[in-house]
Design a protein around this motif. Structure first.
Motif, PDB file in Angstrom:
ATOM      1  N   ALA A 122      15.809-115.044  17.229  1.00 35.56           N
ATOM      2  CA  ALA A 122      16.517-116.101  16.489  1.00 35.56           C
ATOM      3  C   ALA A 122      15.523-117.034  15.821  1.00 35.56           C
ATOM      4  O   ALA A 122      15.696-117.422  14.663  1.00 35.56           O
ATOM      5  CB  ALA A 122      17.428-116.885  17.436  1.00 35.56           C
ATOM      6  N   ILE A 123      14.463-117.375  16.538  1.00 37.23           N
ATOM      7  CA  ILE A 123      13.432-118.262  15.994  1.00 37.23           C
ATOM      8  C   ILE A 123      12.683-117.580  14.860  1.00 37.23           C
ATOM      9  O   ILE A 123      12.381-118.206  13.833  1.00 37.23           O
ATOM     10  CB  ILE A 123      12.484-118.725  17.115  1.00 37.23           C
ATOM     11  CG1 ILE A 123      13.247-119.653  18.081  1.00 37.23           C
ATOM     12  CG2 ILE A 123      11.249-119.410  16.549  1.00 37.23           C
ATOM     13  CD1 ILE A 123      12.547-119.895  19.410  1.00 37.23           C
ATOM     14  N   ASP A 124      12.404-116.283  14.994  1.00 34.22           N
ATOM     15  CA  ASP A 124      11.735-115.534  13.923  1.00 34.22           C
ATOM     16  C   ASP A 124      12.582-115.521  12.657  1.00 34.22           C
ATOM     17  O   ASP A 124      12.051-115.614  11.550  1.00 34.22           O
ATOM     18  CB  ASP A 124      11.447-114.093  14.353  1.00 34.22           C
ATOM     19  CG  ASP A 124      10.316-113.992  15.363  1.00 34.22           C
ATOM     20  OD1 ASP A 124       9.568-114.980  15.533  1.00 34.22           O
ATOM     21  OD2 ASP A 124      10.203-112.929  16.010  1.00 34.22           O
TER      22      ASP A 124
ATOM     23  N   TYR B  86      21.859-114.215  17.403  1.00 36.14           N
ATOM     24  CA  TYR B  86      20.816-114.043  18.411  1.00 36.14           C
ATOM     25  C   TYR B  86      20.893-115.155  19.460  1.00 36.14           C
ATOM     26  O   TYR B  86      20.704-114.917  20.650  1.00 36.14           O
ATOM     27  CB  TYR B  86      19.421-114.034  17.779  1.00 36.14           C
ATOM     28  CG  TYR B  86      19.008-112.694  17.224  1.00 36.14           C
ATOM     29  CD1 TYR B  86      18.921-111.567  18.047  1.00 36.14           C
ATOM     30  CD2 TYR B  86      18.679-112.554  15.880  1.00 36.14           C
ATOM     31  CE1 TYR B  86      18.528-110.340  17.532  1.00 36.14           C
ATOM     32  CE2 TYR B  86      18.299-111.328  15.361  1.00 36.14           C
ATOM     33  CZ  TYR B  86      18.213-110.220  16.193  1.00 36.14           C
ATOM     34  OH  TYR B  86      17.826-109.004  15.683  1.00 36.14           O
ATOM     35  N   ARG B  87      21.176-116.382  19.010  1.00 37.95           N
ATOM     36  CA  ARG B  87      21.316-117.494  19.946  1.00 37.95           C
ATOM     37  C   ARG B  87      22.480-117.252  20.898  1.00 37.95           C
ATOM     38  O   ARG B  87      22.387-117.479  22.096  1.00 37.95           O
ATOM     39  CB  ARG B  87      21.522-118.809  19.208  1.00 37.95           C
ATOM     40  CG  ARG B  87      21.446-120.029  20.113  1.00 37.95           C
ATOM     41  CD  ARG B  87      22.609-120.921  20.155  1.00 37.95           C
ATOM     42  NE  ARG B  87      23.688-120.563  19.294  1.00 37.95           N
ATOM     43  CZ  ARG B  87      24.870-121.114  19.371  1.00 37.95           C
ATOM     44  NH1 ARG B  87      25.120-122.012  20.259  1.00 37.95           N
ATOM     45  NH2 ARG B  87      25.834-120.759  18.570  1.00 37.95           N
ATOM     46  N   GLY B  88      23.610-116.768  20.365  1.00 35.63           N
ATOM     47  CA  GLY B  88      24.764-116.447  21.208  1.00 35.63           C
ATOM     48  C   GLY B  88      24.438-115.351  22.211  1.00 35.63           C
ATOM     49  O   GLY B  88      24.828-115.425  23.386  1.00 35.63           O
ATOM     50  N   LEU B  89      23.726-114.337  21.755  1.00 36.52           N
ATOM     51  CA  LEU B  89      23.304-113.253  22.639  1.00 36.52           C
ATOM     52  C   LEU B  89      22.392-113.804  23.738  1.00 36.52           C
ATOM     53  O   LEU B  89      22.567-113.486  24.922  1.00 36.52           O
ATOM     54  CB  LEU B  89      22.585-112.169  21.830  1.00 36.52           C
ATOM     55  CG  LEU B  89      22.011-110.994  22.611  1.00 36.52           C
ATOM     56  CD1 LEU B  89      23.107-110.240  23.360  1.00 36.52           C
ATOM     57  CD2 LEU B  89      21.259-110.060  21.656  1.00 36.52           C
TER      58      LEU B  89
ATOM     59  N   TYR C  39      16.150-123.651  13.110  1.00 35.87           N
ATOM     60  CA  TYR C  39      17.411-123.725  13.848  1.00 35.87           C
ATOM     61  C   TYR C  39      17.046-124.061  15.292  1.00 35.87           C
ATOM     62  O   TYR C  39      16.419-123.263  15.993  1.00 35.87           O
ATOM     63  CB  TYR C  39      18.135-122.380  13.716  1.00 35.87           C
ATOM     64  CG  TYR C  39      19.455-122.263  14.430  1.00 35.87           C
ATOM     65  CD1 TYR C  39      20.435-123.236  14.319  1.00 35.87           C
ATOM     66  CD2 TYR C  39      19.726-121.146  15.208  1.00 35.87           C
ATOM     67  CE1 TYR C  39      21.653-123.104  14.971  1.00 35.87           C
ATOM     68  CE2 TYR C  39      20.944-120.999  15.855  1.00 35.87           C
ATOM     69  CZ  TYR C  39      21.900-121.982  15.735  1.00 35.87           C
ATOM     70  OH  TYR C  39      23.105-121.853  16.381  1.00 35.87           O
ATOM     71  N   SER C  40      17.419-125.244  15.752  1.00 38.04           N
ATOM     72  CA  SER C  40      16.900-125.753  17.024  1.00 38.04           C
ATOM     73  C   SER C  40      17.472-125.141  18.301  1.00 38.04           C
ATOM     74  O   SER C  40      16.736-125.015  19.283  1.00 38.04           O
ATOM     75  CB  SER C  40      17.038-127.271  17.073  1.00 38.04           C
ATOM     76  OG  SER C  40      18.386-127.668  17.089  1.00 38.04           O
ATOM     77  N   PRO C  41      18.754-124.742  18.393  1.00 34.31           N
ATOM     78  CA  PRO C  41      19.270-124.268  19.688  1.00 34.31           C
ATOM     79  C   PRO C  41      18.485-123.145  20.356  1.00 34.31           C
ATOM     80  O   PRO C  41      18.330-123.167  21.586  1.00 34.31           O
ATOM     81  CB  PRO C  41      20.707-123.842  19.361  1.00 34.31           C
ATOM     82  CG  PRO C  41      21.104-124.724  18.229  1.00 34.31           C
ATOM     83  CD  PRO C  41      19.843-124.842  17.401  1.00 34.31           C
ATOM     84  N   PRO C  42      17.939-122.163  19.623  1.00 33.04           N
ATOM     85  CA  PRO C  42      17.171-121.117  20.324  1.00 33.04           C
ATOM     86  C   PRO C  42      15.931-121.663  21.035  1.00 33.04           C
ATOM     87  O   PRO C  42      15.508-121.111  22.051  1.00 33.04           O
ATOM     88  CB  PRO C  42      16.787-120.137  19.215  1.00 33.04           C
ATOM     89  CG  PRO C  42      17.779-120.366  18.137  1.00 33.04           C
ATOM     90  CD  PRO C  42      18.122-121.824  18.209  1.00 33.04           C
ATOM     91  N   HIS C  43      15.373-122.753  20.525  1.00 33.67           N
ATOM     92  CA  HIS C  43      14.205-123.348  21.180  1.00 33.67           C
ATOM     93  C   HIS C  43      14.596-123.921  22.545  1.00 33.67           C
ATOM     94  O   HIS C  43      13.857-123.777  23.519  1.00 33.67           O
ATOM     95  CB  HIS C  43      13.581-124.424  20.298  1.00 33.67           C
ATOM     96  CG  HIS C  43      12.993-123.902  19.034  1.00 33.67           C
ATOM     97  ND1 HIS C  43      11.755-123.292  18.981  1.00 33.67           N
ATOM     98  CD2 HIS C  43      13.479-123.885  17.773  1.00 33.67           C
ATOM     99  CE1 HIS C  43      11.495-122.929  17.737  1.00 33.67           C
ATOM    100  NE2 HIS C  43      12.534-123.266  16.980  1.00 33.67           N
ATOM    101  N   LEU C  44      15.754-124.570  22.620  1.00 33.24           N
ATOM    102  CA  LEU C  44      16.236-125.098  23.897  1.00 33.24           C
ATOM    103  C   LEU C  44      16.564-123.958  24.857  1.00 33.24           C
ATOM    104  O   LEU C  44      16.191-123.998  26.035  1.00 33.24           O
ATOM    105  CB  LEU C  44      17.466-125.992  23.689  1.00 33.24           C
ATOM    106  CG  LEU C  44      18.074-126.592  24.960  1.00 33.24           C
ATOM    107  CD1 LEU C  44      17.061-127.439  25.716  1.00 33.24           C
ATOM    108  CD2 LEU C  44      19.310-127.418  24.612  1.00 33.24           C
ATOM    109  N   LEU C  45      17.251-122.936  24.372  1.00 36.10           N
ATOM    110  CA  LEU C  45      17.559-121.783  25.230  1.00 36.10           C
ATOM    111  C   LEU C  45      16.286-121.099  25.713  1.00 36.10           C
ATOM    112  O   LEU C  45      16.204-120.674  26.873  1.00 36.10           O
ATOM    113  CB  LEU C  45      18.433-120.782  24.478  1.00 36.10           C
ATOM    114  CG  LEU C  45      19.909-121.130  24.397  1.00 36.10           C
ATOM    115  CD1 LEU C  45      20.620-120.185  23.432  1.00 36.10           C
ATOM    116  CD2 LEU C  45      20.553-121.055  25.761  1.00 36.10           C
TER     117      LEU C  45
END
Length: 195
Positions: free
Chosen positions: A43-45, A20-23, A50-56
């Motif tokens: 991704a967060i759900d 999901y983060r890659g998408l 997992y921190s990267p989706p929060h930054l995105l």
């Protein structure tokens, strides 16, 4: 490819969060902001730790003009990144970019009119990584808003030196030179911005 991978119902949750983060990253690059934000939220759900989706999500929200929500997402990212450094970074093969996140938070706070908080975020970005241009660029903006043009020039020069391909840095530096009526320097600085 990410959507195809996500269609697999047996995918482990950590892999789904990464997919999901890659998408979301791809959609952000395509400027499909609502879809990118949706992928970040999925991704967060799946894995809120997992921190990267929060930054995105923060980057996406910022581009959508939703700066207050972006600050909230950045606070979560910074909190997760601070807790996972440095062992978690090696395990997850992701090193938190806290300096960039702090500078983005400063940008959002500045847009919201919260100058003192923005300045604190920029200072923290510089303290954590003196060689990252974003914090210096932010401090240049703070100095410029205060009318402290010499300090602004120094901060913009530092940002420009650290990252020569920073178009905003060239423009901001030129504006600071112009505010001091240093027209030749302003025009010289604009060259790389206009190219």
């Amino acid at each position: 490819a990410y959507r195809k991978a996500l269609a697999n119902p047996k995918m482990p949750k950590q892999n789904a969060a990464v997919a999901y983060r890659g998408l979301a990253s791809g959609l952000l690059k395509l400027k499909e902001y609502p879809a990118a934000l949706d992928a970040c939220r999925k991704a967060i759900d799946v894995d809120g730790g997992y921190s990267p989706p929060h930054l995105l999500a923060a980057m996406t929200l910022s581009r959508m003009g939703r700066h207050s929500e972006a600050v909230d997402a950045l606070d979560i990212y910074i909190g997760l990144g601070t807790r996972m450094q440095p062992v978690g970074a090696r395990v997850l093969e992701h090193e938190a970019d806290l300096e960039f996140a702090l500078a983005l938070k400063g940008d959002c706070l500045l847009t919201l009119g919260r100058r003192d908080e923005a300045e604190a975020a920029f200072h923290e970005a510089i303290r954590r990584q003196p060689d990252a241009p974003e914090g210096h660029l932010g401090m240049g903006r703070i100095h410029s808003l205060r009318g402290a043009h010499r300090e602004a020039v120094a901060a913009f020069e530092k940002a420009k030196t650290l990252f020569k391909e920073l178009p905003r840095g060239h423009l901001a530096l030129a504006e600071s030179h112009a505010a001091q009526h240093q027209w030749v320097k302003a025009l010289d600085t604009l060259g790389p911005f206009l190219e």
